[in-house]
Design an enzyme around this catalytic site. Sequence first.
Site, PDB file in Angstrom:
ATOM      1  N   PHE A 386      -2.299 -43.788  67.195  1.00 27.10           N
ATOM      2  CA  PHE A 386      -3.251 -42.797  66.534  1.00 27.10           C
ATOM      3  C   PHE A 386      -3.197 -41.659  67.607  1.00 27.10           C
ATOM      4  CE2 PHE A 386      -6.919 -39.997  66.073  1.00 27.10           C
ATOM      5  CZ  PHE A 386      -7.022 -39.836  64.497  1.00 27.10           C
ATOM      6  N   GLU A 387      -2.758 -40.606  67.442  1.00 28.41           N
ATOM      7  CA  GLU A 387      -2.928 -39.361  68.273  1.00 28.41           C
ATOM      8  C   GLU A 387      -2.588 -38.023  67.643  1.00 28.41           C
ATOM      9  OE1 GLU A 387      -0.547 -39.952  71.796  1.00 28.41           O
ATOM     10  OE2 GLU A 387       1.269 -39.616  70.590  1.00 28.41           O
ATOM     11  N   ILE A 388      -3.528 -37.224  68.105  1.00 31.75           N
ATOM     12  CA  ILE A 388      -3.391 -35.727  67.409  1.00 31.75           C
ATOM     13  C   ILE A 388      -3.147 -35.157  68.774  1.00 31.75           C
ATOM     14  CG2 ILE A 388      -4.179 -33.795  66.147  1.00 31.75           C
ATOM     15  CD1 ILE A 388      -5.828 -36.077  64.595  1.00 31.75           C
TER      16      ILE A 388
END
Length: 528
Positions: A386-388
Amino acid sequence: MSFFERAVWKLSNTPDPFVDKSPKPLATPSQIPIPTFTLPSGESSTCSSITSISSASSFWTSPAPARWSARYIPASVRNNVSKRQVVVVVCLLLALLVWIIPQPRSWNRQVVHIAVQQPGSNPYQALRSASQTTVVKKHAPNPMKWLEHNSNNKHADNHKMGLLKSVPSLGHHSAKPRAALISLVRNLELPGLMQSMRQLEHQWNRKYNYPWIFFNDEPFTEEFKAATQNLTAAKCYYEVVPKEHWSLPDWIDEGRFMNSLEYLGAIGVGKGWMISYRHMCRWNSGFFYKHPRLKDFDWYWRVEPDVHFFCDIDYDVFRFMRDNNMKYGFNMNILDDARSFPSLWSRTRSFINAHPEMIHPDADLDWLLDSHNSGDYNNCQFFSNFEIGNLNFFRGEANEKYFDWLDRGGGFYYERFGDAPIHTLSVAMFVPKSEIWFFRDIGYQHDINRHCPPQSSHRCSCDPTPIDENFYRLVPLESPQKKPDDTCIRQFLGHNWLDKKEGWSQAAERAFGGDGYHGYVLGGQDEF
């Protein structure tokens, strides 16, 4: 006489203040009759309605007399449009503009409602580290205030915002960010990807309609394309990873590589025996942002197959990142198995020594170094499933040089360098801590690692997890690595998150069978 007839009579007999009263001849051609309307003095209110309506229509549609004295106005306008008509049209246009331009937020604060179960607490204050809470710069972004003002799907595509959605408001950018949801996935992983898409679309993207971009090392099947496109109203792209980004580099010794696969598989390093997994880690570390499909995008949200999104997300995460000058956002900060990258920190130190000018002056590496273990890397990582992030950061010179430095050393194949610790070290070295964001409000699960925010039963379908929940789950019991004195997320947050209960000691807890991480004043489940 009816109200309508009296109004028409008054308009017809009231001198026009705009009429040119000079003795100049009228500009209206004499062959065009000027309709008039008069009421006989003895006429009753039951006079013909047809005559009244006809006369009223003539007031608006008939060619106008010579009422314009300015020579710069074209003759066609002077002959066909009266000043009264112009005044009416201008008033209507002004009224329309007042209606469609969004009101200043200061007039409309009652629209924003943040559900907080404990009065007086700020639901966002735990989302940033201690070094971020004190704003030093006068005009620095205020992420917490942004969230308070822009929640409740304020920027959703289906939100009622008037016709001019692109009008700037209070200095924030208003154009939609150039962003996409990206996923590296194979055709056989379609069921797992559909699970991830359904939940993220339901919880967020059906309101914001950001495109999906799928990457594969081989062409996608028509079944895959049809199934995924049917799950979203947004546009979907299906791309193949270039062969040179998914193959063994020419500087790698193939024999040494095969020995590494056998060794890491034998000692139980996760996926240490898989060739494709090495290619995947290398691509996610230094090639995904170079793909031609992403050249028109500035932001990405990485989505893995078979993950879960538990919470309704009522704000545009990409606008949040852009408006607050964030470079990287994470959801979990946990320990990784150090046996998969034994030389990573030594190579990183050599890079720092060779290129000290690349390190950001406000960088904070302290939370990644273990003072009780010779100051070496403590193996904490942002869980990159999970990364933005900001694509332009990864395209920058510093990150590119760092990746090339590691890649040329062969660590992706002679060891099993993962993209998570590499992203973590790169972000820590080249980005101020104030530009890294902890998305604690987004519930998420990948395999055995699960995060659910506190006080979120009104919008999440999961039970809240302690902030230290996933600290060392990725480290097998057979790994001899030394765990740091504090959990990774607490070291990142710092300040009172590291405070210990009076009289507690880690050694005493471990002596009684504990893991040594239950002595914090802030438990991390109920507190913000």
